[in-house]
Motif scaffolding. Structure first.
Motif, PDB file in Angstrom:
ATOM      1  N   PRO A  57     131.992   7.623  -2.924  1.00 19.83           N
ATOM      2  CA  PRO A  57     132.640   8.929  -3.058  1.00 19.83           C
ATOM      3  C   PRO A  57     133.188   9.161  -4.457  1.00 19.83           C
ATOM      4  N   VAL A  59     133.360   8.944  -8.840  1.00 17.39           N
ATOM      5  CA  VAL A  59     132.732   8.882 -10.145  1.00 17.39           C
ATOM      6  C   VAL A  59     133.327   7.677 -10.856  1.00 17.39           C
ATOM      7  N   THR A  67     128.858  14.360 -12.020  1.00 21.74           N
ATOM      8  CA  THR A  67     129.578  15.587 -11.688  1.00 21.74           C
ATOM      9  C   THR A  67     131.030  15.408 -12.109  1.00 21.74           C
ATOM     10  N   PRO A  68     131.676  16.470 -12.484  1.00 21.98           N
ATOM     11  CA  PRO A  68     133.071  16.314 -12.881  1.00 21.98           C
ATOM     12  C   PRO A  68     133.949  15.962 -11.695  1.00 21.98           C
ATOM     13  N   ALA A  69     134.932  15.130 -11.908  1.00 20.14           N
ATOM     14  CA  ALA A  69     135.895  14.845 -10.852  1.00 20.14           C
ATOM     15  C   ALA A  69     136.685  16.120 -10.576  1.00 20.14           C
ATOM     16  N   LEU A  73     143.404  19.902  -9.044  1.00 16.88           N
ATOM     17  CA  LEU A  73     143.941  20.066  -7.699  1.00 16.88           C
ATOM     18  C   LEU A  73     145.438  19.784  -7.728  1.00 16.88           C
TER      19      LEU A  73
ATOM     20  N   PHE B   3     132.807  21.909  -0.186  1.00 21.24           N
ATOM     21  CA  PHE B   3     133.343  20.596  -0.565  1.00 21.24           C
ATOM     22  C   PHE B   3     134.757  20.710  -1.137  1.00 21.24           C
ATOM     23  N   GLU B   4     134.936  21.653  -2.080  1.00 22.68           N
ATOM     24  CA  GLU B   4     136.227  21.759  -2.763  1.00 22.68           C
ATOM     25  C   GLU B   4     137.342  22.125  -1.773  1.00 22.68           C
ATOM     26  N   GLU B   8     140.362  19.747  -0.874  1.00 22.45           N
ATOM     27  CA  GLU B   8     141.722  20.211  -1.149  1.00 22.45           C
ATOM     28  C   GLU B   8     142.609  19.979   0.079  1.00 22.45           C
ATOM     29  N   ALA B  34     134.385  12.864  -6.315  1.00 23.64           N
ATOM     30  CA  ALA B  34     133.505  13.861  -6.928  1.00 23.64           C
ATOM     31  C   ALA B  34     132.457  14.358  -5.948  1.00 23.64           C
ATOM     32  N   ALA B  35     132.006  15.572  -6.187  1.00 25.55           N
ATOM     33  CA  ALA B  35     130.919  16.126  -5.373  1.00 25.55           C
ATOM     34  C   ALA B  35     129.632  15.376  -5.690  1.00 25.55           C
TER      35      ALA B  35
END
Lengths: 75, 321
Positions: A57, A59, A67-69, A73, B3-4, B8, B34-35
């Motif tokens: 899951p 990086v 992909t960017p973390a 958030l 996903f986001e 979240e 990460a996605a």
């Protein structure tokens, strides 16, 4: 999808390389699988999204470019 | 839910715990999520919940619990595999192991927030606990090298299916499904777990630089095939296994995996497992099977790409039989 029954590595190997199972056209399952044996360059696989790992899951290290973390958030 | 949005929700629930809010290592680990191209296993509870006709909001605590479980398993898996990209390389083995313990506990706490009667929450907790125990046992088996295919499948059955099975079980129960139906979805999840493991083997064997599996070659289906089937380069591969840190040796070893049929065998087993999962799924009375049939389609997409790269004109036809 109908996958023909093969019990293990030895039987699969014999069938994969038998003339009757593997047609040159790759129109059958074993023909298509035989075509995989003719790939010369292993790099073709990683460049073409051909495998999917279901575990990681995160990086990490070398994967940083994927992909960017999820920055930004709420903490 | 995208996903986001899902992440979240998980992130918010985790950060509501005072220990997480005060623990920089844990916050940092979560922030590095990460996605990926594939649907992460923590989304499986939402898919199962929708499939049984539930409101996926009800499955968010289960999704968060599976996220924590996956994170814990992954931390320990990297330690056991001595994976050079593992978090323990950054934090040290002790701190990484302690994070795994915390995440396992966090998963149970999050499940307790499920908007469900106490009896249902007990069912969810029991499933998560069973999964954690079974996975740890499977990981223990996997830390010893196996030498034949029978041993390989025994380890795979013990290691990966419990997590994927539990993810679907939790989502179905949270969505209001009776236990018997949830257990049938758990079986489907177990098959998907095997499929993911074979896919993971293939990815690990073909990645550059060399993946951790080359250190225990009998535990990777592609490498095991190449070391046990009858072909002219078997001895050459046996010598290359110890030298894959060298880029040229790795490329030669990977070329052997392709040419001897090892990659083909993994593809064959992936198809077989997808076929089994579809057949099981078709027998289960679901309000909407599409989230789960879509998941299987997603798992087969890289395989279609693989066949396309190999020159197969219409891989979808081959995959469809």
């Amino acid at each position: 999808m109908k996958v023909r029954n093969v019990s293990g590595i030895g039987e699969f190997h014999a069938r994969l390389f038998s003339a009757t199972e593997a047609t040159a056209e790759g129109g059958t399952l074993f023909g298509a699988l035989r075509k995989l044996t003719q790939l010369e360059d292993p790099r073709q696989l990683s460049e073409n999204d051909t495998t999917m790992s279901g575990w990681s899951p995160w990086v990490e290290g070398e994967d940083d470019s994927l992909t960017p973390a999820l920055a930004g958030l709420p903490a | 839910m995208r996903f986001e949005q899902i992440f979240e929700q998980i992130h918010g629930r985790l950060h509501a715990m005072p220990e997480v809010a005060a623990w920089a290592d844990l916050r940092d680990l979560v922030a590095r999520t990460a996605a990926r191209r594939s649907t992460p296993v923590w989304e499986y509870p939402l898919l199962a919940c929708r499939a049984v006709g539930g409101d996926e909001e009800a499955a968010l605590p289960a999704a968060a619990a599976i996220y924590c479980s996956l994170a814990a398993i992954h931390l320990v898996d990297d330690l056991l595999d001595e994976d050079p990209r593992g978090t323990y390389r950054r934090l040290g083995a002790g701190r990484a192991a302690n994070l795994a313990l915390a995440l396992q506990g966090a998963g149970h706490r999050l499940l307790d927030e499920a908007p469900a009667p106490a009896e249902t929450r007990a069912l969810l907790q029991a499933s998560l606990a069973r999964m954690a125990m079974a996975t740890a046992y499977g990981q223990s088996l996997d830390s010893q090298e196996v030498g034949d295919e029978e041993g390989y499948w025994r380890v795979v059955a013990a290691k990966t299916p419990p997590l994927f099975g539990s993810a679907l079980f939790l989502g179905a129960v949270a969505g209001g499904a009776p236990r018997a139906l949830a257990e049938r979805l758990e079986e489907v999840g177990g098959i998907i777990g095997r499929l993911v493991q074979v896919s993971d083997d293939l990815a690990d064997a073909m990645q550059t630089p060399a993946g951790a599996d080359w250190q225990r070659p009998g535990n990777n289906l592609a490498i095991l095939y190449a070391l046990t089937s009858e072909h002219g380069e078997r001895e050459a591969l046996a010598r290359l296994v110890a030298q894959v840190a060298d880029a040229g040796c790795l490329e030669r070893a990977q070329r052997i995996l392709l040419q001897c049929g090892a990659v083909s065998y993994c593809a064959f087993r992936l198809l077989e497992l997808a076929d089994q999962a579809r057949a099981r799924l078709a027998e289960i009375p679901l309000a909407d099977p599409s989230p789960l049939t879509g998941l299987l389609d997603e798992h087969l997409r890289p395989l279609a790409n693989l066949l396309r790269v190999a020159g197969v004109d219409s891989p979808e036809t081959v995959l469809a039989g």
